[in-house]
Design a protein around this motif. Structure first.
Motif, PDB file in Angstrom:
ATOM      1  N   ASN A 112      -0.455   2.538  -0.070  1.00  0.00           N
ATOM      2  CA  ASN A 112      -1.568   3.471   0.097  1.00  0.00           C
ATOM      3  C   ASN A 112      -2.441   3.635  -1.133  1.00  0.00           C
ATOM      4  N   VAL A 113      -1.925   3.303  -2.312  1.00  0.00           N
ATOM      5  CA  VAL A 113      -2.755   3.475  -3.503  1.00  0.00           C
ATOM      6  C   VAL A 113      -3.520   2.190  -3.806  1.00  0.00           C
ATOM      7  N   ILE A 114      -3.273   1.148  -3.028  1.00  0.00           N
ATOM      8  CA  ILE A 114      -3.962  -0.115  -3.263  1.00  0.00           C
ATOM      9  C   ILE A 114      -5.214  -0.185  -2.403  1.00  0.00           C
ATOM     10  N   SER A 115      -6.288  -0.635  -3.007  1.00  0.00           N
ATOM     11  CA  SER A 115      -7.592  -0.675  -2.352  1.00  0.00           C
ATOM     12  C   SER A 115      -7.542  -1.434  -1.025  1.00  0.00           C
ATOM     13  N   VAL A 116      -8.284  -0.924  -0.045  1.00  0.00           N
ATOM     14  CA  VAL A 116      -8.354  -1.586   1.252  1.00  0.00           C
ATOM     15  C   VAL A 116      -8.858  -3.021   1.091  1.00  0.00           C
ATOM     16  N   ALA A 117      -9.734  -3.233   0.110  1.00  0.00           N
ATOM     17  CA  ALA A 117     -10.247  -4.586  -0.112  1.00  0.00           C
ATOM     18  C   ALA A 117      -9.089  -5.538  -0.403  1.00  0.00           C
ATOM     19  N   VAL A 118      -8.177  -5.105  -1.270  1.00  0.00           N
ATOM     20  CA  VAL A 118      -7.027  -5.945  -1.605  1.00  0.00           C
ATOM     21  C   VAL A 118      -6.107  -6.095  -0.391  1.00  0.00           C
TER      22      VAL A 118
END
Lengths: 289, 280
Positions: A112-118
Motif C-alpha cells: 500500500n505504500v508503493i506507488s500505483v505506477a510501480v
C-alpha cells in the motif's frame, strides 16, 4: 465571550481560504463539466449545444455499461474474496502475540505504500508472457506457461487480482484494528463457557465487527467505482474495452477520441453515481450511534 | 489468554502456515522486482522464479538514477507533498474550529459542502480542471498539483479534525477567551496541541494519498520542472521499452523512499491509517 465566538470577520478569515480552494478545485470544475456535457466540444475550436444528446448516447453506449459492470465485478471481488480473507487473517493475527503480529502487519501493508505506477507496471511484468513470474510459476506446476494473462477473456480477472492483492493489507489493517478494540473479557467469558475457536469467531468476533465491516464494505464499493490508475497503466481499458472503468473511459473519450463534451457528460454521471452509491450504502448501513 | 506463553500446538502451526502464505503472496512480487532489477536482460529469460545474477548489475540503478531524473522528481515530490500536508493541516484546523466552535448561520452548510467532497471522485475533475488550468496558465506550475492535492485532502482533514475537536471539552478555551485571549491565539496555543493525534493521522493520510498520485500530474504537467516521482517509472517504459532490467531498477528505486520511510515509521503509519479509515 459570545461576541468573540460570533465575530464575522474572524469566521470569514478562518473559512475563506479552504472554501475558496475547494470551490476552485472541486465545485467549479464539476459545474463546468455539467456545462460541457451539453456540448459536442472536441477539445479544440468551436462547439455547439446539443442538449441531452450525450446522455442519450451514453445510455446506448456498450462501453459505458461495460465500465459499470466492471465496477460491480470489482466491488463483488472485494466483498466476496478480499474482505473475508482479510477478516480471517486479521482474526488469526490477533492471536499471534506481539512480535509476530508486528511483523505480519508490516508485511501485509507494505504494497500500500508503493506507488500505483510501480504496482501496475510490476504486475504487467508478472503477467508478461515471456519472462513473467506467473507463467514461470505455472511452468513449475507443469503447465505450458504461455498464457496471455492480459489478453481477451482473462484480462478483467487479471486486473481484479491486482486490485484485490493491492488493497488486501489496507482492509486487513482496519479489521485488525477493529478486532483489537473488542473487549478481551468477552473472549475470556467464551473460553470459560467452553466455546471453541470457530464458535468464538462466529458468535463474538463477527457480530461485534459489524460496524467495521459496514465501513469497510462502503469503502470497497466506492473505491471500485472510482478505480482508474491501475487500469490506466495496466491495460488502458483493453483489450477492446473489456477492462474499462468509468474514470478511465471518460478520460479516453476526452483525450484520445477527442470527444471532450461526451467525456464531461460521463464525468457528471460518474459523480452522481458515486454520491448515490454512498448515500444508498449509508441507508443500508444506518449508524447506530 | 493474553500474556501467557504460547505453545506450538497443531492449531498454532496451521495459523503460522496461513499467515505465512499470505505474507508470501503479498511480499514475493516485491522480492521478485528487487531480484530482477539486479539482473541483466538476458538472464531474465531463464527458467525458475528468481535469478542468481552472475554480476550484480548496479549499472541498472545508475541508469535509473541519472536518466530517471530521480533527484529532481524526488525533490518535487517531497516539496509538493510537504507543502500540501502543511496547508491541509492549517486549513482543516481553521475550518474545523469555525464549524464546531464559532456561532454563524451557514456553519452546518459549509461543513456539509466540504464533506460532500469525500464522495466526489478525483478523476471526475480531470477534464474540466485541465481546461481551467490551461486558461489560467497554471499548467506546468506547482499550483496545478498543490491546489487539487490540498482541495481533495481537505474533506477528510476537516472530518477528522472536526470530529476530534467536538470530543474536546469547551471549558478550557472558553476560560481563555474570557481572559481576553484572541481566537487565533486560542487555536494556535490551546487547540493545536490537543489535536495532536488527529493531526498526525491527517498528515499520514494526506501524504500517502498524494505521494502516489500521478493521474492529475500527468494531465496538468508536460515539462519535467514539477514532475513527481511516479514519472521516473512512467517515462522509462517509453524510453527503455525493451530494456526490462532498467525498468525493474527504476521501479525499485522510486519505491524505495516510501518503503524506507514506512519501515522506520511503520507503527505510526499503520495506526494513523487505521484511525483515519475507521473514522472516515
Amino acid at each position: 465571550m459570545q461576541k468573540a465566538y460570533s465575530n464575522k470577520k474572524i469566521i470569514f478569515t478562518l473559512v475563506f481560504p479552504g472554501l475558496l480552494m475547494f470551490t476552485f478545485a472541486v465545485l467549479a470544475p464539476i459545474c463546468l463539466s455539467v456545462y460541457y456535457g451539453f456540448t459536442d466540444f472536441s477539445g479544440l475550436g468551436k462547439f455547439n449545444f446539443i442538449g441531452f444528446k450525450n446522455y442519450q448516447e451514453m445510455m446506448k453506449d456498450k462501453n459505458f455499461w461495460m465500465s459499470l459492470r466492471n465496477s460491480v465485478l470489482l466491488a463483488a471481488g472485494f466483498i466476496v474474496i478480499q474482505h473475508p480473507l482479510a477478516i480471517i487473517t486479521a482474526a488469526l493475527l490477533d492471536r499471534m502475540g506481539r512480535k509476530a503480529e508486528g511483523f505480519f502487519r508490516c508485511v501485509y501493508f507494505l504494497p500500500n505504500v508503493i506507488s500505483v505506477a510501480v504496482i501496475a507496471y510490476l504486475w504487467k511484468f508478472i503477467y508478461n508472457p515471456n519472462f513473467g513470474l506467473l507463467n514461470n510459476i505455472a511452468k513449475l506446476f507443469g503447465f505450458s506457461g504461455k498464457t496471455n494473462w492480459l489478453g481477451t477473456g482473462t484480462a478483467i480477472w487479471s486486473v481484479l487480482i491486482v486490485l484485490i492483492w493491492h488493497g488486501f493489507g489496507w482492509g486487513m489493517l482496519i479489521y485488525y484494528t477493529g478486532i483489537k478494540n473488542i473487549d478481551p473479557v468477552l473472549y475470556e467469558a467464551a473460553a470459560i463457557d467452553g466455546a471453541d475457536n470457530k464458535q468464538t469467531f462466529l458468535r463474538i468476533t463477527l457480530p461485534l465487527m459489524k460496524p467495521v465491516i459496514e465501513v469497510n464494505v462502503t469503502l470497497a464499493v466506492i473505491s471500485a467505482l472510482k478505480q482508474m490508475e491501475t487500469v490506466y497503466l495496466l491495460t488502458a481499458g483493453g483489450p477492446g474495452n473489456e477492462t474499462q472503468f468509468m474514470a478511465n473511459y471518460l478520460y479516453k473519450q476526452a483525450f484520445s477520441s477527442f470527444r471532450y463534451g461526451y467525456g464531461n457528460a460521463i464525468s457528471v454521471i460518474f459523480v452522481l453515481i458515486c454520491i448515490l452509491a454512498t448515500r444508498l450504502l449509508s441507508k443500508v448501513f444506518p449508524k447506530e450511534a | 489468554m493474553k500474556g501467557k506463553k504460547k505453545k506450538l500446538t497443531p492449531a498454532r502451526i496451521v495459523m503460522w502456515f496461513v499467515l505465512l502464505v499470505f505474507a508470501v503472496i503479498q511480499i514475493f512480487p516485491l522480492i521478485w522486482l528487487l531480484d530482477f532489477s539486479f539482473a541483466s536482460n538476458t538472464e531474465m529469460f531463464t527458467r525458475g522464479l528468481l535469478i542468481w545474477p552472475e554480476n550484480i548489475r548496479w549499472d541498472n540503478y545508475v541508469t535509473a538514477f541519472v536518466n530517471g531524473h530521480f533527484l529532481l522528481y524526488l525533490k518535487n515530490s517531497l516539496l509538493i507533498n510537504i507543502l500540501a500536508v502543511i496547508l491541509v493541516l492549517m486549513i482543516s484546523v481553521m475550518m474545523a474550529f469555525a464549524c464546531t466552535r464559532m456561532h454563524w448561520k451557514l456553519s452546518g452548510t459549509v461543513r456539509g459542502l466540504i464533506l460532500l467532497g469525500m464522495m466526489i471522485p478525483i478523476h471526475a475533475t480531470l477534464l474540466p480542471n485541465y481546461i481551467i488550468y490551461d486558461k489560467l496558465h497554471l499548467t506546468d506550475t506547482i499550483w496545478a498539483l498543490l491546489i487539487p492535492y490540498v482541495a481533495f485532502s481537505l474533506p477528510q482533514g476537516l472530518f477528522l479534525t472536526g470530529s476530534f475537536m467536538e470530543s474536546i471539552p469547551k471549558e478550557i478555551e472558553e476560560a481563555a477567551v474570557i481572559d481576553g485571549c484572541g481566537i487565533y491565539r486560542v487555536i494556535v496555543v490551546i487547540m493545536i496541541p490537543m489535536l495532536k493525534t488527529s493531526l498526525v493521522t491527517v498528515s499520514i493520510m494526506t501524504f500517502l494519498n498524494n505521494w502516489n498520485e500521478f493521474m492529475m500530474a500527468s494531465t496538468y504537467l508536460s515539462s519535467p520542472k514539477w514532475k513527481t516521482l511516479p514519472f521516473s517509472v512512467l517515462e522509462f517504459t517509453g524510453i527503455y521499452a525493451s530494456n526490462y532490467s532498467v525498468q525493474f531498477a527504476v521501479m525499485a528505486l522510486t519505491a524505495a523512499p516510501m518503503v524506507i520511510l514506512y519501515l522506520i515509521l511503520n507503527r505510526h503509519i499503520t495506526e494513523g491509517v487505521a484511525m483515519g479509515a475507521v473514522k472516515g
